[in-house]
Scaffold this motif. Sequence first.
Motif, PDB file in Angstrom:
ATOM      1  N   PHE A 100       0.786  -1.235   0.000  1.00 48.45           N
ATOM      2  CA  PHE A 100       0.000   0.000   0.000  1.00 48.45           C
ATOM      3  C   PHE A 100       0.818   1.285   0.000  1.00 48.45           C
ATOM      4  O   PHE A 100       0.245   2.360  -0.138  1.00 48.45           O
ATOM      5  CB  PHE A 100      -0.961   0.000   1.192  1.00 48.45           C
ATOM      6  N   VAL A 101       2.149   1.191   0.155  1.00 54.54           N
ATOM      7  CA  VAL A 101       2.941   2.422   0.180  1.00 54.54           C
ATOM      8  C   VAL A 101       4.119   2.361  -0.807  1.00 54.54           C
ATOM      9  O   VAL A 101       4.151   3.124  -1.762  1.00 54.54           O
ATOM     10  CB  VAL A 101       3.455   2.728   1.606  1.00 54.54           C
ATOM     11  N   THR A 102       5.065   1.462  -0.574  1.00 57.32           N
ATOM     12  CA  THR A 102       6.304   1.535  -1.352  1.00 57.32           C
ATOM     13  C   THR A 102       6.132   1.102  -2.803  1.00 57.32           C
ATOM     14  O   THR A 102       6.689   1.741  -3.696  1.00 57.32           O
ATOM     15  CB  THR A 102       7.426   0.710  -0.685  1.00 57.32           C
ATOM     16  N   THR A 103       5.374   0.028  -3.059  1.00 59.58           N
ATOM     17  CA  THR A 103       5.173  -0.395  -4.451  1.00 59.58           C
ATOM     18  C   THR A 103       4.346   0.608  -5.247  1.00 59.58           C
ATOM     19  O   THR A 103       4.731   0.957  -6.370  1.00 59.58           O
ATOM     20  CB  THR A 103       4.553  -1.801  -4.514  1.00 59.58           C
ATOM     21  N   PRO A 104       3.217   1.103  -4.720  1.00 61.66           N
ATOM     22  CA  PRO A 104       2.504   2.133  -5.485  1.00 61.66           C
ATOM     23  C   PRO A 104       3.345   3.395  -5.715  1.00 61.66           C
ATOM     24  O   PRO A 104       3.283   3.980  -6.791  1.00 61.66           O
ATOM     25  CB  PRO A 104       1.274   2.437  -4.631  1.00 61.66           C
ATOM     26  N   ALA A 105       4.142   3.780  -4.730  1.00 62.33           N
ATOM     27  CA  ALA A 105       4.989   4.963  -4.910  1.00 62.33           C
ATOM     28  C   ALA A 105       6.046   4.720  -5.977  1.00 62.33           C
ATOM     29  O   ALA A 105       6.296   5.589  -6.830  1.00 62.33           O
ATOM     30  CB  ALA A 105       5.642   5.335  -3.586  1.00 62.33           C
ATOM     31  N   THR A 106       6.657   3.544  -5.963  1.00 66.63           N
ATOM     32  CA  THR A 106       7.677   3.227  -6.956  1.00 66.63           C
ATOM     33  C   THR A 106       7.079   3.109  -8.350  1.00 66.63           C
ATOM     34  O   THR A 106       7.647   3.613  -9.329  1.00 66.63           O
ATOM     35  CB  THR A 106       8.403   1.919  -6.587  1.00 66.63           C
ATOM     36  N   ALA A 137      19.438  -5.862   8.099  1.00 67.55           N
ATOM     37  CA  ALA A 137      19.411  -7.282   7.729  1.00 67.55           C
ATOM     38  C   ALA A 137      18.078  -7.662   7.089  1.00 67.55           C
ATOM     39  O   ALA A 137      18.046  -8.355   6.062  1.00 67.55           O
ATOM     40  CB  ALA A 137      19.679  -8.144   8.957  1.00 67.55           C
ATOM     41  N   HIS A 138      16.974  -7.210   7.663  1.00 65.72           N
ATOM     42  CA  HIS A 138      15.665  -7.535   7.096  1.00 65.72           C
ATOM     43  C   HIS A 138      15.445  -6.835   5.756  1.00 65.72           C
ATOM     44  O   HIS A 138      14.858  -7.414   4.834  1.00 65.72           O
ATOM     45  CB  HIS A 138      14.543  -7.195   8.082  1.00 65.72           C
ATOM     46  N   ALA A 139      15.914  -5.600   5.631  1.00 65.31           N
ATOM     47  CA  ALA A 139      15.788  -4.889   4.357  1.00 65.31           C
ATOM     48  C   ALA A 139      16.618  -5.572   3.273  1.00 65.31           C
ATOM     49  O   ALA A 139      16.153  -5.745   2.138  1.00 65.31           O
ATOM     50  CB  ALA A 139      16.219  -3.435   4.521  1.00 65.31           C
ATOM     51  N   LEU A 140      17.833  -5.978   3.621  1.00 70.72           N
ATOM     52  CA  LEU A 140      18.689  -6.668   2.650  1.00 70.72           C
ATOM     53  C   LEU A 140      18.082  -8.004   2.241  1.00 70.72           C
ATOM     54  O   LEU A 140      18.045  -8.337   1.051  1.00 70.72           O
ATOM     55  CB  LEU A 140      20.082  -6.869   3.243  1.00 70.72           C
ATOM     56  N   LEU A 153      13.529  -2.616  -9.715  1.00 69.26           N
ATOM     57  CA  LEU A 153      12.210  -2.007  -9.560  1.00 69.26           C
ATOM     58  C   LEU A 153      11.389  -2.703  -8.476  1.00 69.26           C
ATOM     59  O   LEU A 153      10.496  -2.110  -7.895  1.00 69.26           O
ATOM     60  CB  LEU A 153      11.463  -2.045 -10.895  1.00 69.26           C
ATOM     61  N   VAL A 154      11.697  -3.960  -8.193  1.00 68.69           N
ATOM     62  CA  VAL A 154      10.979  -4.712  -7.164  1.00 68.69           C
ATOM     63  C   VAL A 154      11.760  -4.754  -5.857  1.00 68.69           C
ATOM     64  O   VAL A 154      11.178  -4.668  -4.777  1.00 68.69           O
ATOM     65  CB  VAL A 154      10.686  -6.141  -7.664  1.00 68.69           C
ATOM     66  N   SER A 155      13.075  -4.866  -5.947  1.00 68.47           N
ATOM     67  CA  SER A 155      13.859  -5.026  -4.727  1.00 68.47           C
ATOM     68  C   SER A 155      13.922  -3.752  -3.888  1.00 68.47           C
ATOM     69  O   SER A 155      13.962  -3.827  -2.659  1.00 68.47           O
ATOM     70  CB  SER A 155      15.270  -5.503  -5.050  1.00 68.47           C
ATOM     71  N   VAL A 156      13.910  -2.604  -4.523  1.00 65.21           N
ATOM     72  CA  VAL A 156      13.959  -1.349  -3.760  1.00 65.21           C
ATOM     73  C   VAL A 156      12.706  -1.168  -2.900  1.00 65.21           C
ATOM     74  O   VAL A 156      12.812  -0.927  -1.693  1.00 65.21           O
ATOM     75  CB  VAL A 156      14.208  -0.148  -4.698  1.00 65.21           C
ATOM     76  N   PRO A 157      11.485  -1.295  -3.451  1.00 66.81           N
ATOM     77  CA  PRO A 157      10.325  -1.166  -2.567  1.00 66.81           C
ATOM     78  C   PRO A 157      10.234  -2.285  -1.540  1.00 66.81           C
ATOM     79  O   PRO A 157       9.768  -2.060  -0.427  1.00 66.81           O
ATOM     80  CB  PRO A 157       9.123  -1.178  -3.503  1.00 66.81           C
ATOM     81  N   ALA A 217      10.469  -3.603   4.092  1.00 62.65           N
ATOM     82  CA  ALA A 217      11.007  -4.396   5.200  1.00 62.65           C
ATOM     83  C   ALA A 217      11.683  -3.503   6.232  1.00 62.65           C
ATOM     84  O   ALA A 217      11.560  -3.732   7.436  1.00 62.65           O
ATOM     85  CB  ALA A 217      11.987  -5.438   4.678  1.00 62.65           C
ATOM     86  N   ALA A 218      12.382  -2.484   5.765  1.00 62.03           N
ATOM     87  CA  ALA A 218      13.036  -1.567   6.705  1.00 62.03           C
ATOM     88  C   ALA A 218      12.004  -0.815   7.536  1.00 62.03           C
ATOM     89  O   ALA A 218      12.131  -0.713   8.766  1.00 62.03           O
ATOM     90  CB  ALA A 218      13.923  -0.585   5.944  1.00 62.03           C
ATOM     91  N   ILE A 219      10.971  -0.298   6.889  1.00 61.84           N
ATOM     92  CA  ILE A 219       9.924   0.426   7.625  1.00 61.84           C
ATOM     93  C   ILE A 219       9.189  -0.515   8.561  1.00 61.84           C
ATOM     94  O   ILE A 219       8.933  -0.184   9.720  1.00 61.84           O
ATOM     95  CB  ILE A 219       8.946   1.102   6.646  1.00 61.84           C
ATOM     96  N   GLY A 220       8.844  -1.717   8.063  1.00 63.42           N
ATOM     97  CA  GLY A 220       8.152  -2.688   8.909  1.00 63.42           C
ATOM     98  C   GLY A 220       8.980  -3.093  10.111  1.00 63.42           C
ATOM     99  O   GLY A 220       8.458  -3.200  11.231  1.00 63.42           O
ATOM    100  N   THR A 221      10.291  -3.303   9.914  1.00 64.48           N
ATOM    101  CA  THR A 221      11.163  -3.677  11.026  1.00 64.48           C
ATOM    102  C   THR A 221      11.327  -2.523  11.997  1.00 64.48           C
ATOM    103  O   THR A 221      11.330  -2.730  13.219  1.00 64.48           O
ATOM    104  CB  THR A 221      12.539  -4.139  10.502  1.00 64.48           C
ATOM    105  N   LEU A 222      11.464  -1.310  11.483  1.00 64.54           N
ATOM    106  CA  LEU A 222      11.552  -0.142  12.372  1.00 64.54           C
ATOM    107  C   LEU A 222      10.315  -0.030  13.250  1.00 64.54           C
ATOM    108  O   LEU A 222      10.412   0.205  14.447  1.00 64.54           O
ATOM    109  CB  LEU A 222      11.704   1.142  11.549  1.00 64.54           C
TER     110      LEU A 222
END
Length: 166
Positions: free
Chosen positions: A13-19, A85-88, A118-122, A127-132
């Motif tokens: 709902f956020v990173t993929t639509p924005a990308t 680690a989770h983002a990577l 295009l897929v790995s960045v979002p 994952a970074a936002i979710g882990t934070l």
Amino acid sequence: MGLALRSWLWMAFVTTPATSTAAALWLGLAGRPVNVGGIVVSVLVVAVPAGVVALGGAVAAMPFTFVLGRLLARRPAHRAVHVAAHALLAGVLAALGMQVVVALWNGSWAPAPGYALLVSVPAGLAAAIGTLRHTAPTRPGAGLRSAVGADAAEDRPARSVSAPDA
């Protein structure tokens, strides 16, 4: 709410639509004349199915996330290590998944890495936002009990004993 669900919600709902919006704008504005209808259709065609596909990716990533969480729990680590680690992990899994899909679609195992990025960045951002958000420290007494106002009964003025109930 679990880490995988939280990350999927951020991705769907956020990173993929924005990308996908940024990519559609980039491609749509590069053409002359500007194709506004193409931009809108691109966003809808990419963002909506990507949310559904991301759900499958989240389910497929759960065992890897579980193992990573167990490894990180063995030794105390800074919150930034967990986030990175989770983002990577999410970015690599998304890139590998996209490379396989594009390779199967094209019939070649040497596809351009643009789709994977295009897929790995979002995925990594989600994952970074979710882990934070999942590992955010909580203040004592800042849980649901104080948010709902469990002590509201003590804060209300007492009813008079002599007042008749109506």
